[in-house]
Design an enzyme around this catalytic site. Structure first.
Site: not given
Length: 500
Positions: A266-267, A270, A296
């Site tokens: 997830h990170e 980003h 997101e």
């Protein structure tokens, strides 16, 4: 971009001043990263003053008479694209900043720095009452902030626009309502389904050092450039930085390595968006992300459409087994990454579907708090009631309930809807990528991510803030932004997994 001769001196002056404001803000981001990751516990009094001073300095630059004059002259000029987009974005930021007193900007910055260690301690001791006064203070300050910007508007709507400037709050409300209507019955069907998905990691212990090693291997597998980033641990996972330095953090549960795997991917999403922004536009709106919904969408796309895909686990399972000494098959890893856990209490560990119930809960509580319809001391009870209503489970502590997220210590009221907006946007973008990239699933299976990364860079990252949100989605996918692709994807994927 236009040639130097095609833009007026006022535009050049405007850009120079705006770039200075950006550099100040980015320095503040580094201080925030340090406070959450590296700073000694006793450093808060100085750090809060430092961040307050930077916030004030940025505000001074953005609201000066010279800045306003250059902005007005630039608007009057016959500028080509994308310079007109730059001026549009700067105008919006100036209009909001100029209405807010510098003293309030500085106080909000200082109070959020002071609130962070209080939240950490309250979470460690599972005691909402310790953190409640900071929440009350920040609510008052953010209400005042919103009133300065637009005294006639709903304060939540004003704050939401800080994170998603070009989608109306009504769009977020409609999407959240559609997700509630579509996902609640689907989740109920999945719970009742006669399916026995694999749980190959259950009952094991996975030391933090081993999980960190796997996290680094995962980032390298996804082609994260460590010469422009790093990975650390933090109480709440996050990513921050610029196209030259985008850092990620994670945290670990020694009984559940799947959680940290999802967090790291997830990170990474980003960070890869941040790193994909045009380097030559650093400091300008064309070198900044479009907004939190789009940001997101990138993290949720990599986490869910890549990291939770069957193809990804074909190539990834051997890495997991090498690190943990396990014998998890790709299918078992895929099933473990996609099990529905309505009883899960923690948002960042939630499965792909019940995750949105966590967002809806927070959205409703924030709106009630800002409207004065809910007292801060009532939050734990209301939180627990909503968890029981939406997910059929009651938190056993404040730490596992209303203290689990860091956002309120940042004063980030209005942020949470962007997680769901980003998730549904991710499905729409990934659909388009699949249409454009031949045999994308085979590429993911082989650990070949260049084609997807290049597609996202070309269609999302490289534009910075050139387009408003809906226009960006339409340019990338050919369609207006909707939740339809996500709903179809969710029904197909989980219907197949659970044999519906």
């Amino acid at each position: 971009m236009a040639t130097q001769d095609s833009v007026p001196d006022a535009y050049d002056d405007l850009l120079e001043r705006y770039e200075r404001a950006t550099y100040i803000a980015d320095a503040g981001q580094v201080l925030s990263w340090d406070q959450e990751v590296m700073m000694p516990e006793g450093g808060t009094p100085a750090r809060s003053k430092q961040k307050s001073a930077l916030s004030g300095a940025k505000h001074d630059v953005l609201t000066s008479d010279e800045f306003a004059d250059s902005l007005e002259a630039s608007e009057a000029a016959d500028l080509p694209q994308p310079e007109r987009s730059v001026v549009r974005e700067i105008r919006r930021e100036y209009d909001r900043a100029a209405k807010v007193p510098k003293s309030l900007v500085e106080r909000i910055s200082e109070e959020t720095s002071n609130a962070l260690p209080v939240w950490k301690q309250a979470r460690e001791e599972s005691d909402w009452s310790q953190f409640a006064p900071q929440v009350e203070t920040l609510l008052e300050l953010k209400r005042e902030y919103a009133e300065h910007i637009d005294p006639d508007a709903d304060s939540y709507e004003v704050l939401f626009a800080d994170y998603e400037p070009w989608l109306d709050l009504s769009v977020a409300e409609d999407i959240l309502e559609q997700l509630r209507e579509e996902l609640v019955p689907l989740i109920a069907e999945l719970k009742d389904a006669d399916a026995d998905l694999a749980s190959p990691f259950e009952g094991g212990t996975y030391p933090e050092d081993d999980q960190m090693a796997l996290s680094r291997d995962t980032l390298e597998y996804l082609q994260y450039p460590f010469d422009r980033g790093r990975i650390d641990t933090a109480p709440h996972p996050f990513s921050t930085g610029t196209q030259f330095d985008a850092r990620v953090t994670t945290r670990f549960d020694e009984s559940d390595p799947v959680s940290s795997i999802g967090s790291v991917i997830h990170e990474f999403g980003h960070a890869t968006y941040t790193l994909g922004l045009p380097q030559e536009q650093y400091g300008t709106p064309l070198g900044q992300h479009r907004g939190l919904s789009v940001h997101e969408s990138q993290s949720r796309l990599w986490e869910n459409h890549v990291g939770r895909s069957r193809g990804f686990w074909e190539g990834y399972a051997p890495m997991v087994n090498d690190q943990f000494g396990t014998d998890v098959s790709p299918q078992e890893g895929y099933e473990a990454a996609n099990q529905i856990y309505p009883e899960n209490l923690i948002r960042v560990e939630a499965d792909e579907l019940t995750y949105h119930m966590h967002i809806i809960l927070r959205f409703e509580i924030e709106r009630a708090l800002l409207a004065g319809e809910l007292d801060v001391e009532e939050v734990p009870a209301v939180w627990n009631d909503k968890m029981e209503e939406y997910l059929g489970v009651r938190p056993d502590s404040d730490a596992n309930g209303c203290l689990q997220d860091i956002h309120w210590s940042h004063g980030s009221f209005g942020y949470f809807p962007t997680y769901s907006l980003g998730s549904v946007m991710a499905a729409q973008l990934f659909d388009a990528a699949e249409d454009d990239i031949p045999e994308l699933d085979d590429k993911l299976r082989a650990g070949e991510f260049d084609a997807l990364h290049d597609w996202l860079t070309e269609n999302v990252h490289s534009h910075g803030q050139r387009y408003e949100t809906n226009r960006l989605v339409k340019e990338a996918t050919g369609s207006e932004f909707t939740a339809d692709a996500f709903v179809e994807y969710a029904n197909e994927k989980f219907g197949d997994l659970y044999g519906l």
